[in-house]
Scaffold this active site. Structure first.
Site: not given
Length: 541
Positions: A444, A463
């Site tokens: 992301h 992440c």
């Protein structure tokens, strides 16, 4: 005539030595000798043939039964191919002893004498070596699931009975043809193998000198350690002697001059250090890692590649967790970006999946672990934190909205979940790349762009954050019907969460390399998750 001892180790630890008679006294053919040796193997026992441990003794009886107990290697074209492929396996990071290779050469020499017992012994150890090579190349020598409980990538499945496949190739196209199908055909893998050869050659030459680290070396200083530093860089081949010729010719070998500073900056860049030319504690540590340590790092990267890189299409995404970099490969690397990966406390897992869709203007549902350790203390300190950072509150049980003022924030478990709405303060930025998995890990954007300027970027909660996510989105959606830069602009301008499915999912590999090759240069990193040592211990068994 050579006499060979067959030693069979039984589970209870009893060792039985069986003396094989010289060929002049032994009755029977090579086939008889192969049968006799195989009949000595006991199910579940550890088999030894002389000094060779036969890990594949369970499979060998099936292999020889299918070929009428004739030799698979001795006196055939496969004999030479076997040694070629075993040495190619060593080139790819294995050790000669992984395949009993030194002993195999000795047994080959003994078999030339023509004694059936010696020929049979050579052939059985050769078969064992071939089966090990096939296994190690196909699956990897180390089983990652036994070292990491969070490992979630299944090993490839062999569709046919292995002994049948091996016999088919030995009697047909040959062993090298079989290995050509098994060996990885991925450019990044062979770049690692080539780098390994370079560093093994350096290791054989004695490596490089230890640079005295008692004094910080700054550009312009004169110090005896500088002479050692110069030789250290030359020994690795990362600097050319001609670059230092002026200093050396003038007789001032201790001067830390401009040419050497540039060489050190290049070294620091390849090792994830601040490229300022100042040699302090961390640069000294990297300089003084031994050539053998660098060899092991490259061997580990090759082993990790074997776990994940089989049956890859030309297009795939590779995240190097340890190096905090992400690559898009289309046959060759077409795009690279700095990344932020998980911290040692919240590690990014190693696995493989497929990117299925992209979400623009995403919301962020805060994981419970982050809620309890990060968010809850901030809310208790300042209830305005929720409004300022665009969070809504929902009941964890059914996701219905909750008024923040009605929540008992002092409770250890308030029973609510935070959802951050799209916008400039969203922790996921303006786009995320989804490959649904049990770890809730994805790639992301981020609202903390300054983190990419750090040399150590193992900082996230698991992440992977990308420095240039919109470039990545454009590459993934390139050529997809109905997609354009104008549509992207309109979606971002709307502020609405929008999902775009990829017409063709793209494999994504999250791997952990402390050594890799980028733009023709070998890069090394320290081991932020301390994962190298346990894998190396098994790899070296």
């Amino acid at each position: 005539m050579k006499i060979l001892n067959l030693i069979v180790n039984f589970g209870a630890g009893l060792a039985l030595g069986l003396l094989l008679l010289p060929a002049s006294l032994a009755a029977g053919t090579v086939e008889d000798e192969i049968k006799r040796l195989l009949s000595s193997f006991k199910p579940g026992d550890v088999e030894r043939l002389g000094d060779a441990k036969l890990d594949t003794a369970v499979m060998m009886p099936r292999f020889y039964e299918k070929r009428g107990h004739t030799t698979g290697w001795y006196g055939t074209g496969n004999e030479e191919q076997l040694f070629i492929e075993l040495n190619r396996g060593v080139y790819q990071g294995f050790r000669p002893t992984d395949f009993n290779l030194p002993l195999l050469y000795e047994l080959q020499e003994a078999a030339k004498g023509g004694a059936p017992s010696d020929i049979a012994a050579f052939d059985l150890v050769a078969t064992d070596a071939a089966i090990k090579l096939i296994h190690h190349m196909f699956f990897g020598k180390v089983d990652p699931s036994k070292l990491d409980s969070s490992w979630n990538f299944s090993r490839p499945i062999i569709q046919r009975e292995p002994s049948e496949v091996l016999n088919k190739f030995l009697d047909g196209q040959g062993f090298s043809a079989l290995m050509a199908r098994i060996n990885l055909d991925v450019a990044q893998y062979w770049q690692l193998a080539n780098a390994l050869k370079t560093y093994r050659d350096i290791e054989r030459r004695g490596g490089w000198a230890h640079v005295p680290d008692g004094t910080v070396l700054k550009p312009g200083v004169s110090d005896p350690a500088v002479t050692v530093l110069r030789e250290r860089l030359l020994s690795e081949g990362v600097a050319q002697e001609t670059a230092f010729q002026t200093t050396v010719t003038m007789g001032n070998k201790d001067a830390y001059d401009d040419a050497l500073v540039e060489a050190v900056k290049a070294f620091q860049t390849r090792h994830g250090l601040e490229a300022d030319g100042v040699i302090g504690k961390r640069t000294f540590e990297s300089l003084n890692r031994t050539a053998s340590e660098r060899v092991d790092q490259l061997r580990l990267s090759l082993e990790r590649a074997r776990w994940l890189m089989r049956d890859l299409a030309n297009d795939f995404v590779l995240v190097n967790i340890a190096g905090a970099r992400t690559y898009f490969i289309k046959g060759a690397t077409v795009w690279t970006t700095r990344s932020v990966t998980g911290s040692a406390y919240r590690k990014t897992p190693v696995f493989r999946d497929d990117i299925q869709y992209i979400e623009f203007n995403p919301t962020w549902t805060v994981p419970n672990s982050i809620f309890r350790t990060d968010k809850l203390p901030r809310i208790r300190e300042n209830p305005g934190y929720l409004i300022r950072n665009n969070y809504t509150v929902v009941r964890s049980s059914d996701r219905t909205p909750v008024n923040p003022s009605s929540v008992n924030w002092a409770s250890e478990n308030p029973g609510v979940t935070l959802v951050q709405q799209p916008g400039p303060s969203n922790a996921l930025g303006r786009v995320k790349f989804m490959f649904p998995n049990e770890h809730a890990v994805y790639l992301h954007d981020t609202n903390q762009k300054d983190l990419f300027d750090r040399n150590e970027r193992n900082l996230s909660s698991g992440c992977v954050r990308l420095e240039h996510p919109f470039e990545f989105a454009s590459l993934l959606l390139e050529g997809q019907p109905g997609w354009s830069s104008e549509r992207l602009d309109a979606i971002l301008e709307s502020g609405k969460t929008t999902r775009i499915d990829l017409e063709k999912p793209i494999p994504v590999l999250l791997t952990y390399w402390t050594a890799w090759v980028e733009d023709g240069k070998v890069h090394f990193r320290e081991d932020p998750y301390e994962r190298d040592a346990p894998i190396l211990e098994v790899l070296n068994r």
